[in-house]
Design a protein around this motif. Structure first.
Motif, mmCIF file in Angstrom:
data_model
loop_
_atom_site.group_PDB
_atom_site.id
_atom_site.type_symbol
_atom_site.label_atom_id
_atom_site.label_comp_id
_atom_site.label_asym_id
_atom_site.label_seq_id
_atom_site.Cartn_x
_atom_site.Cartn_y
_atom_site.Cartn_z
ATOM 1 N N SER A 175 0.829 -1.204 0.000
ATOM 2 C CA SER A 175 0.000 0.000 0.000
ATOM 3 C C SER A 175 0.863 1.253 0.000
ATOM 4 O O SER A 175 0.531 2.246 -0.649
ATOM 5 C CB SER A 175 -0.929 -0.008 1.211
ATOM 6 O OG SER A 175 -1.688 -1.194 1.202
ATOM 7 N N ASP A 219 -6.807 2.459 3.436
ATOM 8 C CA ASP A 219 -5.362 2.651 3.289
ATOM 9 C C ASP A 219 -5.023 3.976 2.620
ATOM 10 O O ASP A 219 -3.923 4.491 2.782
ATOM 11 C CB ASP A 219 -4.766 1.525 2.431
ATOM 12 C CG ASP A 219 -4.531 0.257 3.236
ATOM 13 O OD1 ASP A 219 -4.401 0.358 4.472
ATOM 14 O OD2 ASP A 219 -4.470 -0.824 2.625
ATOM 15 N N GLU A 261 -7.511 -3.024 -4.224
ATOM 16 C CA GLU A 261 -6.796 -3.588 -3.062
ATOM 17 C C GLU A 261 -7.485 -4.876 -2.632
ATOM 18 O O GLU A 261 -8.684 -5.057 -2.858
ATOM 19 C CB GLU A 261 -6.808 -2.581 -1.905
ATOM 20 C CG GLU A 261 -5.639 -1.605 -1.923
ATOM 21 C CD GLU A 261 -4.442 -2.133 -1.113
ATOM 22 O OE1 GLU A 261 -4.541 -3.246 -0.542
ATOM 23 O OE2 GLU A 261 -3.402 -1.433 -1.084
HETATM 24 MG MG LIG Z 1 -1.942 -2.846 2.289
#
Ligand SMILES: [Mg+2]
Ligand SMILES: Nc1ncnc2c1ncn2[C@@H]1O[C@H](COP(=O)(O)OP(=O)(O)OP(=O)(O)O)[C@@H](O)[C@H]1O
Lengths: 534, 386
Positions: A172, A197, A380
């Motif tokens: 991330s 994130d 993600e």
């Molecule tokens: Mg992550």
């Protein structure tokens, strides 16, 4: 060139690797880059000298005196008297040389034993790995050389990109860094963010505003309690609501978790929806289902199904995302716009639905030719939204559209940035379409072999290096760099959302609380004693 | 496997005599029981291990020779002197000789050059050794000094044995002057002199007894640690000629070194004359650890402060055990284990070794390059580095 010598080529040399002898003072560390300045490369019937770049694979120290055949006593008797010299040799793999056009070519001639080997100079390394350092997307430096910057070729994103690593390796962080540098180039980015994130990217680490603050919009379902970052900390969020009345029967059932096997129940939901008009929400649907269930004209089977359906639909009442207005699609696909859709805290089916809907919508624009600018979609936890058949989980509603975009999206200007820590669990149809990969530390053997299956650019050597990478170190393969590159990811300015909690700090707090509580007790006891004494 | 049956049969047939060789014979001869008693009285416990000397050095050499297709033999001789820490001095000698027919001459020539280079490398560096240092040379000193007292049968090199003797005399002197302890250590020695000395104590005059010294040690002391009573070696190996050497060196030279170049005669006479008045050599065997191979230790008497010449000792005499305590302490401390009977000698042996590959690739091609002629080996003779 003022080069630092690392040793000499020795022994058997071929066009892919060589051995060199060095010494304990000047040996290059593992992963260090080396050059052999004058390898005679065949060119037609002639020869031309080329500068061949190589990377140290292995470095071996040995002693022909202090051998493993000696006992401890024998060794000690020697070591206490004589400083046996350590000999050093290394193995390096050849990465290629740069031709006149700046392309990396693998040599077809081998170096000659006795040739000098030098530490590769920084400027050569920069030209070797990065296509164009000025117009590229900076992501850090070479692992062994923090003075050599590495930038990704924006054109590399023409192929979908997968960012793969075990949890905590820095995926991330890296994606945030890429976005922060991709956005100023004019990119349209939609981040589907299950762990908040990316919500802090308006802020720098020390609380200032980032350069991209004005171009970033965070979308959040309103009214969700217990978020890690408040709307205020995030710097303001747009409400993300879904107009329930725009959902078709299938979508409603998916969101409510009504299995596709329960055909009758799904049918009842369809019937009920048919009765509703205008703008409505789950309460109205429940009423409609109850009407059907209670209607004496309804046959018994369907009545029962309609009643069951209400149980499921009732759950939707708890979801805070129903509103009268969808996110205006036009906002999401604006140029130079980063939209973070914060899915944290939402039920799985709901986030799946949001992912599906968002992608469907963008896809709809794309195929009708209404997408003006390319759109980058960051997915993600992609293994959750696009699970593979062997993943042992229900294939959610989002899988279909993700596979579709993976297969055909690039033709229409939709580019995926797939982020996952379980490459073994993600649909191979998706992973194999990601021709550029950024792989970070990975130790699980199953995940490693999944990566190996899907990545053509990952050589045996690089593959073996994966478990040895540290946090924040990455191997870039595919079209983002000229050749596979080992990068230390650095330079992110924007804040991280989902970063690791400082466990040590948290435990210190816990201990303090515990000790405080303990201290209180004896005081009470003293008190008691005092009382009884009286 | 082929021949195994025949092998077993053959052993069976000669079993008794073979067992006697190993001393496994039931009835020990009278001589042997005397030897056993004698060894008992000449066996002493080792002193506590301790580094007695300021600095310690070790010397060893290696060599290789090859016959070229044109009949020339070449010889590479290397020596290395190492010291505590990272003291490291190399020395190399290269010779090419034409016309050797006898293989024994080749080995003799090579052997002397090795003995010589080991002495010379110490001479080269002795000025920089601190006082009270100890220098360990791989091999024995007495044999080196008394072995080749006649000319080498090689044209132009007849005098070579005298060069070695000359160098040794100079080294003994230099060691006294610089207060350096010179010690020869051999891991395997075929000497019988301790046996002979023990027998002569009992009145047997056996010049060349059947038993090797190490054989007795293996038989009765192998599991123990200790050392034998030091024995001072004097005229033992040169008994018959000693008087001639100092009485009539020129006559000795004419008899044994008749072919040396006339220009060297005077020098040769000097060397010969010096032999009887060179220091006697103190020699003992020691077993530094139970089960370890016995080692033979040689020390020039002068290094121990004993002023005895070769001609003063006829032919040998036992000494007080404590004369060698310091050296025994040091060598016990230096012992590492079965393979590392002496740490520095082990290292120098490894470091000086000359590999077949090095000779036949590196040295050979450097030679060709330097001389500008192709170097081809004689196919019929194959020899290896030592
Ligand atoms: Mg992550
Ligand atoms: N290149 C880097 N430099 C410095 N710190 C880093 C770097 N990469 C990651 N970190 C730190 O490591 C921690 C984990 O990083 P990150 O959240 O990016 O990992 P991840 O791979 O996304 O993990 P997960 O799979 O759990 O989402 C964070 O605290 C982050 O600040």
């Amino acid at each position: 060139m003022n080069l630092r010598k690392a040793g000499y080529v020795v022994g058997e040399v071929d066009t892919t690797r060589f051995t060199f002898v060095s010494d304990i003072e000047s040996f290059p560390p593992r992963y260090e880059y080396l050059v052999i300045p004058n390898v005679d490369e065949r060119e037609g019937i002639g020869k031309k000298p080329v500068v061949v770049l190589a990377q140290v694979n292995r470095i071996i120290n040995y002693s022909d005196i202090l051998g493993e055949g000696l006992s401890l006593d024998e060794l000690e008797s020697i070591i206490n008297r004589y400083t046996a010299t350590t000999k050093v040799f290394g193995e390096a793999k050849i990465l290629g040389y740069l031709n006149r056009r700046g392309e990396v070519i693998m040599p077809r001639s081998a170096a000659v034993p006795g040739q000098e080997v030098f530490i590769a100079p920084s400027d050569l390394l920069e030209r070797f790995f990065t296509k164009d350092i000025r117009s590229g997307i900076p992501i850090g430096t070479l692992i062994t050389r923090d003075e050599v910057k590495v930038a990704l070729d924006p054109n590399g994103f023409r192929r979908h990109v997968a960012v793969i690593a075990q949890t905590g390796a820095g995926k991330s962080y890296l994606v945030g860094l890429m976005l922060e540098n991709l956005l100023p180039l004019g990119a349209t980015v939609i981040v589907l963010d299950p762990n908040s994130d990316y919500v802090m990217m308006r802020r720098t680490g020390d609380g200032g505003a980032t350069a991209i603050a004005d171009d970033l919009v965070v979308y959040r379902p309103p009214g969700l309690k217990g978020r890690r970052y408040s709307d205020q900390e995030v710097g303001g969020a747009e409400p993300y609501t879904i107009d329930f009345s725009k959902l078709n029967a299938g979508q409603v059932c998916d969101v409510a978790g009504i299995s596709s096997r329960w055909a009758v129940i799904r049918e009842a939901v369809g019937d009920a929806l048919g009765q509703l008009q205008g703008i409505y929400g789950p309460p109205q649907l429940i009423e409609a289902l109850e009407r059907i269930a209670l209607n004496p004209a309804t046959d018994a089977r369907k009545a029962k199904a309609a009643m069951s359906a209400t149980t499921y639909i009732r759950r939707l009442l708890n979801y805070k995302i129903w509103g009268s207005q969808d996110i205006p699609l036009g906002e999401l696909v604006k140029p130079k716009r980063l939209s973070v859709i914060d899915l944290a805290g939402l039920q799985r089916n709901v986030s799946e639905y949001i992912v599906q809907k968002t992608l469907d919508d963008v896809w709809g624009l794309a195929v009708t030719g209404s997408l003006e600018y390319p759109v980058f979609i960051v997915l993600e936890e992609a293994h959750n939204f696009a699970p593979g058949s062997g993943a042992g989980q229900r294939s959610g509603s989002s899988l279909g559209i993700i596979e579709r975009i993976a297969a055909e999206g690039r033709k229409f200007g939709i580019f995926l940035l797939v982020v996952t820590q379980r490459p073994n669990k993600i649909s191979s149809n998706v992973l194999s379409q990601c021709n550029s990969q950024i792989i970070m530390r990975l130790t699980n053997p199953e995940d490693m072999s999944a990566v190996r299956r899907s990545s053509e650019g990952l050589s045996e050597d690089l593959f073996n290096d994966l478990p040895g990478l540290n946090k924040g170190e990455a191997i870039v393969v595919g079209e983002l760099t000229k050749v596979p590159t080992m990068v230390r990811v650095t330079g992110r300015r924007s804040g991280e959302g989902g970063s690791d909690i400082d466990l040590e700090e948290a435990l210190r707090g816990a201990l303090k609380a515990y000790e405080l509580a303990k201290k209180m007790k004896p005081e009470e006891d003293d008190d008691k004693e005092y009382k009884t004494r009286w | 496997m082929k021949f195994i049956g025949e092998f077993v049969q053959e052993i069976d047939k000669k079993k008794t005599s073979f067992q006697q060789l190993f001393g496994l014979d039931e009835k020990q001869s009278k001589l042997e029981s005397i030897l056993k008693e004698e060894l008992e009285s000449h066996w002493h416990p080792l002193p506590e291990p301790r580094n007695v000397f300021t600095e310690e050095y070790s010397v060893d050499s290696s060599s290789a020779s090859r016959t070229l297709s044109n009949g020339i033999d070449f010889f590479i001789i290397r020596a290395l002197m190492l010291g505590t820490g990272n003291y490291n001095k190399p020395k190399l000698r290269f010779e090419m000789v034409k016309g050797i027919r006898d293989y024994n001459v080749i080995t003799g020539f090579e052997r002397i050059l090795r003995d010589l280079i080991e002495i010379e490398i110490v001479l080269d560096n002795i000025e920089e050794l601190p006082e009270n240092s100890i220098v360990l040379i791989d091999g024995n000193l007495y044999g080196r000094f008394t072995h080749l007292l006649q000319e080498l049968h090689l044209r132009g090199w007849h005098h070579l044995p005298l060069v070695l003797l000359d160098a040794m005399q100079r080294l003994f002197e230099a060691c006294v002057e610089r207060k350096v302890m010179l010690v020869g250590v051999s891991k395997f020695s075929k000497t019988r002199v301790v046996t002979a000395a023990m027998l002569s104590e009992r009145g047997y005059d056996v010049a060349d007894p059947d038993h090797l010294d190490v054989e007795l040690l293996y038989r009765w002391k192998h599991r123990e640690t200790g050392y034998t009573t030091p024995l001072l070696l004097g005229e033992y190996a040169v008994e018959k000629e000693v008087k001639n050497m100092y009485g009539d060196p020129d006559g000795y030279r004419r008899r044994f070194f008749n072919n040396i170049d006339p220009s060297r005669r005077e020098w040769a006479n000097g060397v010969i004359e010096g032999i009887p008045s060179s220091p006697a050599i103190v020699m003992f065997h020691m077993i530094p650890k139970g089960g370890a191979q016995p080692m033979r230790v040689d020390i020039p008497a002068c290094s121990l402060g004993i002023d005895k010449k070769i001609m003063d000792v006829t032919p040998f005499e036992f000494m007080e055990p404590h004369t060698v305590t310091d050296v025994a302490k040091q060598l016990t401390a230096d012992f590492g284990g079965r393979d590392v009977y002496n740490a520095l000698l082990y290292v120098v042996d490894r470091e000086v070794r000359l590999g077949v590959k090095a000779v036949d690739t590196v040295y050979k091609s450097v030679l060709g390059q330097e001389l500008g002629v192709p170097i081809e080996y004689d196919r019929s003779s194959r020899r290896f580095a030592r």
